[in-house]
Design an enzyme around this catalytic site. Structure first.
Site, mmCIF file in Angstrom:
data_model
loop_
_atom_site.group_PDB
_atom_site.id
_atom_site.type_symbol
_atom_site.label_atom_id
_atom_site.label_comp_id
_atom_site.label_asym_id
_atom_site.label_seq_id
_atom_site.Cartn_x
_atom_site.Cartn_y
_atom_site.Cartn_z
ATOM 1 N N HIS A 332 20.193 2.749 2.085
ATOM 2 C CA HIS A 332 21.199 1.877 2.707
ATOM 3 C C HIS A 332 22.307 2.630 3.413
ATOM 4 O O HIS A 332 23.281 2.013 3.861
ATOM 5 C CB HIS A 332 21.850 0.972 1.661
ATOM 6 C CG HIS A 332 20.911 -0.021 1.070
ATOM 7 N ND1 HIS A 332 20.759 -1.290 1.578
ATOM 8 C CD2 HIS A 332 20.050 0.080 0.040
ATOM 9 C CE1 HIS A 332 19.854 -1.939 0.858
ATOM 10 N NE2 HIS A 332 19.409 -1.125 -0.086
ATOM 11 N N LYS A 522 35.049 -6.641 5.890
ATOM 12 C CA LYS A 522 34.035 -5.729 5.358
ATOM 13 C C LYS A 522 34.789 -4.743 4.477
ATOM 14 O O LYS A 522 36.018 -4.749 4.473
ATOM 15 C CB LYS A 522 33.303 -4.988 6.481
ATOM 16 C CG LYS A 522 34.269 -4.366 7.496
ATOM 17 C CD LYS A 522 33.560 -3.734 8.680
ATOM 18 C CE LYS A 522 33.036 -4.687 9.724
ATOM 19 N NZ LYS A 522 31.634 -5.052 9.598
ATOM 20 N N ARG A 523 34.090 -3.896 3.718
ATOM 21 C CA ARG A 523 34.822 -2.902 2.946
ATOM 22 C C ARG A 523 35.631 -1.997 3.871
ATOM 23 O O ARG A 523 35.280 -1.793 5.043
ATOM 24 C CB ARG A 523 33.839 -2.081 2.096
ATOM 25 C CG ARG A 523 33.367 -2.836 0.882
ATOM 26 C CD ARG A 523 34.505 -3.187 -0.041
ATOM 27 N NE ARG A 523 35.030 -2.006 -0.683
ATOM 28 C CZ ARG A 523 34.758 -1.635 -1.921
ATOM 29 N NH1 ARG A 523 33.969 -2.376 -2.683
ATOM 30 N NH2 ARG A 523 35.277 -0.533 -2.435
ATOM 31 N N LYS A 528 33.943 2.471 9.413
ATOM 32 C CA LYS A 528 33.922 1.086 9.907
ATOM 33 C C LYS A 528 35.062 0.817 10.904
ATOM 34 O O LYS A 528 35.092 -0.209 11.566
ATOM 35 C CB LYS A 528 33.999 0.106 8.739
ATOM 36 C CG LYS A 528 32.773 0.181 7.810
ATOM 37 C CD LYS A 528 32.906 -0.758 6.623
ATOM 38 C CE LYS A 528 31.817 -0.612 5.584
ATOM 39 N NZ LYS A 528 30.538 -1.266 5.968
ATOM 40 N N THR A 630 25.564 -6.699 7.581
ATOM 41 C CA THR A 630 25.004 -8.027 7.366
ATOM 42 C C THR A 630 26.067 -9.087 7.670
ATOM 43 O O THR A 630 25.722 -10.219 8.019
ATOM 44 C CB THR A 630 24.489 -8.215 5.919
ATOM 45 O OG1 THR A 630 25.435 -7.650 5.025
ATOM 46 C CG2 THR A 630 23.146 -7.526 5.738
ATOM 47 N N LYS A 634 26.044 -12.953 9.637
ATOM 48 C CA LYS A 634 26.659 -14.200 9.147
ATOM 49 C C LYS A 634 27.527 -14.833 10.231
ATOM 50 O O LYS A 634 27.489 -16.049 10.455
ATOM 51 C CB LYS A 634 27.492 -13.915 7.889
ATOM 52 C CG LYS A 634 26.637 -13.462 6.717
ATOM 53 C CD LYS A 634 27.429 -12.799 5.593
ATOM 54 C CE LYS A 634 26.464 -12.039 4.687
ATOM 55 N NZ LYS A 634 27.127 -11.065 3.799
HETATM 56 C C1 26Q Z 1 26.880 5.700 -5.712
HETATM 57 C C2 26Q Z 1 27.096 6.588 -6.755
HETATM 58 C C3 26Q Z 1 28.222 6.482 -7.554
HETATM 59 C C4 26Q Z 1 29.126 5.444 -7.312
HETATM 60 C C5 26Q Z 1 28.896 4.553 -6.278
HETATM 61 C C6 26Q Z 1 27.784 4.699 -5.476
HETATM 62 C C7 26Q Z 1 27.551 3.735 -4.365
HETATM 63 C C8 26Q Z 1 27.837 2.385 -4.544
HETATM 64 C C9 26Q Z 1 27.635 1.480 -3.525
HETATM 65 C C10 26Q Z 1 27.025 4.129 -3.136
HETATM 66 C C11 26Q Z 1 26.830 3.208 -2.119
HETATM 67 C C12 26Q Z 1 27.117 1.874 -2.301
HETATM 68 C C13 26Q Z 1 26.943 0.830 -1.288
HETATM 69 C C14 26Q Z 1 26.338 0.970 -0.137
HETATM 70 C C15 26Q Z 1 26.235 -0.149 0.810
HETATM 71 O O1 26Q Z 1 26.715 -1.241 0.551
HETATM 72 N N1 26Q Z 1 25.580 0.055 1.961
HETATM 73 C C16 26Q Z 1 25.438 -1.018 2.929
HETATM 74 O O2 26Q Z 1 24.207 -1.672 2.697
HETATM 75 C C17 26Q Z 1 24.062 -2.818 3.529
HETATM 76 C C18 26Q Z 1 22.800 -3.532 3.123
HETATM 77 O O3 26Q Z 1 21.690 -2.794 3.506
HETATM 78 C C19 26Q Z 1 24.080 -2.420 4.979
HETATM 79 O O4 26Q Z 1 24.031 -3.583 5.765
HETATM 80 C C20 26Q Z 1 25.343 -1.633 5.312
HETATM 81 O O5 26Q Z 1 25.274 -1.148 6.630
HETATM 82 C C21 26Q Z 1 25.500 -0.464 4.342
HETATM 83 O O6 26Q Z 1 26.734 0.181 4.547
#
Ligand code: 26Q
Length: 797
Positions: A332, A522-523, A528, A630, A634
């Site tokens: 992702h 978004k976050r 971003k 995503t 929406k």
């Molecule tokens: C990993 C290790 C330790 C702590 C946290 C994490 C961690 C947590 C969440 C790493 C990544 C995430 C989240 C990633 C994420 O949300 N990616 C998004 O995924 C969406 C669905 O596929 C995409 O549409 C977005 O582009 C992408 O940023």
């Protein structure tokens, strides 16, 4: 209609269980009583569906995050009970809208977690045997407020008043073993995932960590009252809180324990079901496809191999072969700081047996590579455990020991193949697939925009587009039918008014629906580029003041975002935007033309209002950084134009809806590859005094960071860089001019031809069908999981 709510029963439940008469019940009591009744209503269908899943080949979606949002309205919608609940509550003197006080189940951070939730909805609706597996965090994503413009966090105790949607299944608990003889009990809580218009119901199984010791009487007798339950507290810690990071990795011990916890529990659960059905473990892969939502659940691979070899005596080759046929991995993010790597020492401490399996896999990989005549250096770059056996790479493990690998938008998959996983792609090109993300049209259109939904249904003469959004495409013909476009504009006004009312209630700020609603939610992350949006607003504000920008259509620039609590720069950007809001509000020349608002505690429920009440969708990440996005889908589905870059799924969005109906600007990946290495943002401010002026607001005292020095740090990150990155590494200044041009073009288009503008919006809405998660899930089901819909087993309504 197969279901209906029973008023008498609801009243008596409120009296006997909650001790209140219906007219005195609080929103929580009403919510829980409704939840309990719905759960009871669907119990037979749920049991039947669960049996169907376990008796056929099924898929398991393993994810650290499920960002479900509020369940009550969605569940009522899917069961066709929304109208029924509305009248019933009115009869009781209550209001269905009062259930908005019920908090979201925010067991996720952002895109990845919400995608998991949309996928479960789609699979349930399509009668596909897919179940979710995750963690039942006691505290979900923190709640956000602003104090003096700075983000503050508070704990999200989402189930404080109970959780009527979950069923605790004590008897299906499993025990997870950690190094040093520590045992933790994983207790499953099952949530029904209700398909739309079908009595098929999937399951989200969330594991809760509990102690195994019960009560240590020996310690208690010695007077050690805290010690008597200490190990239970330690166990419970594992599912206590969701890590609030998004797109960044943190190598923390507790996080590792969480990943091990739910991965191992889920694998054991699958093995138990398999054996209970009287099947041979050698056939495990014939009955199970396991999807790894990013690398967070990758330890499920060594966990399966460990169980099969150590407990069930299969040889390593056989177990490895089963793993390869069972697991698939979705990536992702290409942000290097998000790729998971664990220190070997930590793995040896926490999961010595799983580490041993990783070592065996690594050795096997190295031998295979030597046999293929790869060089030592090349192998070093691909090894599962590198740097003299000190660092374990989770993505490499997933690719090597799994089947399919996929990205989440076309450009993202291409980038994976060409750079992030290049070596792996040349080794095994047939493993790689693309699965462009999607969103569920149930929550993101039918539920959040009943007015537009009703218009679609009226024009099509049927509501079956809710299960098949391709049916919306022919509505493109109405783009030139002014009576339809006028209806659409009227709906937009209603949705904008609803959003404005909601914002007023939550933030105490009034926004006029005559403004253009330009939304970026978004976050908060540098890539971003919320800061780019902020700069463009200031640029336009200065342009209005100097008289260069005339006839500006009043615009509300609305932001919503949570910053990871330890991400100082992200928090500084929130403060900066809040300061811009104040600055503009205090200027009589600007305040009637521009409104800047950063809403607090942006979450799924807020998003439902924002996507349905927006005119403009801001999707402005640096090209090549946003895997898909995503939120972009929406907004599109609800009829906005995209103001965005050539990045992620934006590219596919404009392919579907026409570039002429959107506002695309900025450097493309190819451009950045060319000029990137020689990029010097100082040259841009030297050439353009207006950009310079905007940037100086960070250091000249125009806006205050309360003396923290954080704005200055931000300024230097753009012009000088920092020890870990070069200057302006997301190319804000490079894209600023073309971004402002696009924004002003949009504004002029709106002023010049409002109907023309909403015609573009209409064409986006009706061409958004491709971005239904139903399409995505069908693709996973056919080409990765090889599972089939058992439609005939379920009643449709
Ligand atoms: C990993 C290790 C330790 C702590 C946290 C994490 C961690 C947590 C969440 C790493 C990544 C995430 C989240 C990633 C994420 O949300 N990616 C998004 O995924 C969406 C669905 O596929 C995409 O549409 C977005 O582009 C992408 O940023």
């Amino acid at each position: 209609m197969p279901y209906s709510l029973d008023k008498a029963k609801l009243i008596s439940n409120l009296e006997t269980k909650y001790g209140v008469s219906a007219d005195k019940a609080t929103p929580w009591q009403l919510h829980n009583a409704i939840g309990e009744q719905v759960t009871e209503l669907i119990a037979p269908s749920w049991n039947k569906s669960t049996k169907a899943h376990l008796s056929s080949r099924r898929a398991m979606y393993l994810s650290m995050e499920f960002l479900m949002g509020r369940a009550v309205y969605n569940n009522l919608l899917c069961l066709g009970l929304l109208g029924n609940a509305d009248t019933l509550l009115k009869d009781l003197g209550a209001d269905i809208n009062s259930l908005e006080e019920i908090e979201d189940a925010a067991l996720g951070n952002g895109g990845l977690g919400r995608l998991a939730a949309c996928f479960l909805d789609s699979a349930a609706t399509l009668d596909l045997p897919l179940d979710g597996y995750g963690i039942r965090y006691k505290y979900g994503l923190f709640r956000q407020s602003f104090v003096n413009g700075w983000q503050c966090e508070a704990a999200d105790n989402w189930s404080q008043f109970g959780d009527p949607w979950s069923v605790r299944r004590e008897q299906e608990s499993v025990v997870v073993e950690y190094g040093g003889g520590v045992f933790v009990r994983a207790v499953p809580y099952d949530m029904p995932i209700i398909g739309y218009g079908t009595n098929h119901i999937g399951t989200l199984r969330l594991w809760q960590a509990e102690g195994t010791s019960g009560f240590d009487f020996a310690k208690f007798d010695r007077g050690d009252y805290l010690g008597a339950t200490a190990s239970d507290r330690e166990a419970e810690n594992i599912s206590a809180v969701l890590y609030p990071n998004d797109n960044s990795y943190e190598g923390r011990l507790l996080r590792l324990k969480q990943e091990v916890f739910f991965s191992t529990a889920s694998v054991k659960d699958a093995i138990r079901h398999h054996l209970n059905a009287g099947r041979d473990l050698r056939d495990f892969h014939k009955y199970h496809a396991i999807q790894l939502n990013d690398t967070h659940p990758v330890l499920a691979i060594p966990a399966l191999i460990d169980e099969l070899t150590r407990v069930y005596n299969l040889d390593f080759d056989a177990a490895f072969d089963i793993a390869k046929r069972t697991f698939n991995y979705t990536n992702h993010t290409i942000m290097p700081e998000a790729l998971e790597k664990w220190d070997s020492t930590m793995l040896i401490d926490v999961v010595p047996r799983l580490f041993k399996v990783l070592v065996q896999l690594n050795e096997r990989f190295i031998s295979e590579m030597y046999a293929k005549d790869f060089t030592k250096a090349h192998i070093e770059n691909m090894k599962l455990i590198s740097n003299s056996n000190t660092v374990a790479h989770m993505a490499r493990t997933a690719v090597y020991a799994g089947g399919a690998v996929n990205g989440v938008a076309e450009i993202h998959t291409e980038i994976l193949k060409a750079s992030v996983l290049k070596d792996w792609y040349s080794l095994d090109p047939e493993k790689f697939q693309n699965k462009t993300n999607g969103i569920t049209p149930r929550r993101w259109l039918a539920l959040c925009n009943p007015e537009l939904s009703a218009l679609f249904t009226e024009l099509l003469g049927s509501g079956d587009w809710v299960r098949d959004t391709d049916k919306l495409k022919p509505l493109a013909k109405y783009a030139d039918d002014m009576s339809v476009i006028d209806k659409f504009v009227r709906i937009k006004e209603i949705r904008k008014q609803k959003l404005a009312d909601y914002i007023e209630k939550r933030e105490g700020v009034k926004i006029a629906p005559s403004f253009i609603f330009d939304v970026q939610v978004k976050r908060l992350h540098e890539y971003k580029r919320q800061l780019l949006n902020a700069f463009s607003i200031l640029y336009i504000a200065y342009g209005i003041k100097s008289g260069e920008i005339k006839d500006f259509q009043p615009t509300a620039f609305i932001f919503g975002a949570k910053a990871a609590p330890a991400y100082t720069r992200a928090k500084t950007i929130i403060k900066y935007i809040n300061e811009i809001a104040k600055f503009i509000k205090s200027d009589p020349q600007l305040r009637d033309l521009i409104k800047v608002l950063f809403v607090q505690n942006y979450n799924v429920s807020y998003a439902e209002y924002l996507v349905s009440g927006a005119d403009v969708s801001e999707q402005i990440s640096t090209a090549g950084t946003e895997a898909s996005g995503t939120g972009n889908m929406k907004f599109m589905q609800n009829g906005t134009v995209t103001l965005g870059t050539y990045d992620g799924a934006n590219i596919e969005i404009v392919r579907e809806a026409g570039e002429e109906n959107n506002y695309i600007f900025g450097a493309k990946v190819e451009d950045i590859e060319k000029f990137g290495p020689n990029y010097d943002p100082r040259k841009i401010i030297l050439d353009d005094s207006k950009i310079e002026k905007v940037l100086l607001s960070l250091i000249d005292g125009t806006l205050s960071d309360d003396g923290s020095g954080n704005f200055r740090e931000l300024y230097y990150s753009l012009l000088e860089g920092a020890s870990w990155h070069k200057a302006d590494n997301y190319y804000l200044l490079y894209d600023l001019r073309s971004y402002v041009d696009a924004k002003l073009q949009l504004n002029r288009d709106f002023v010049g031809d409002k109907r023309g503008f909403y015609k573009k919006c209409w064409l986006n809405a009706v061409n958004a069908g491709f971005f239904s998660s139903d399409r995505t899930i069908k693709d996973y089901a056919e080409n990765i999981w090889r599972i089939k819909a058992e439609a005939s087993r379920f009643t449709k309504f």
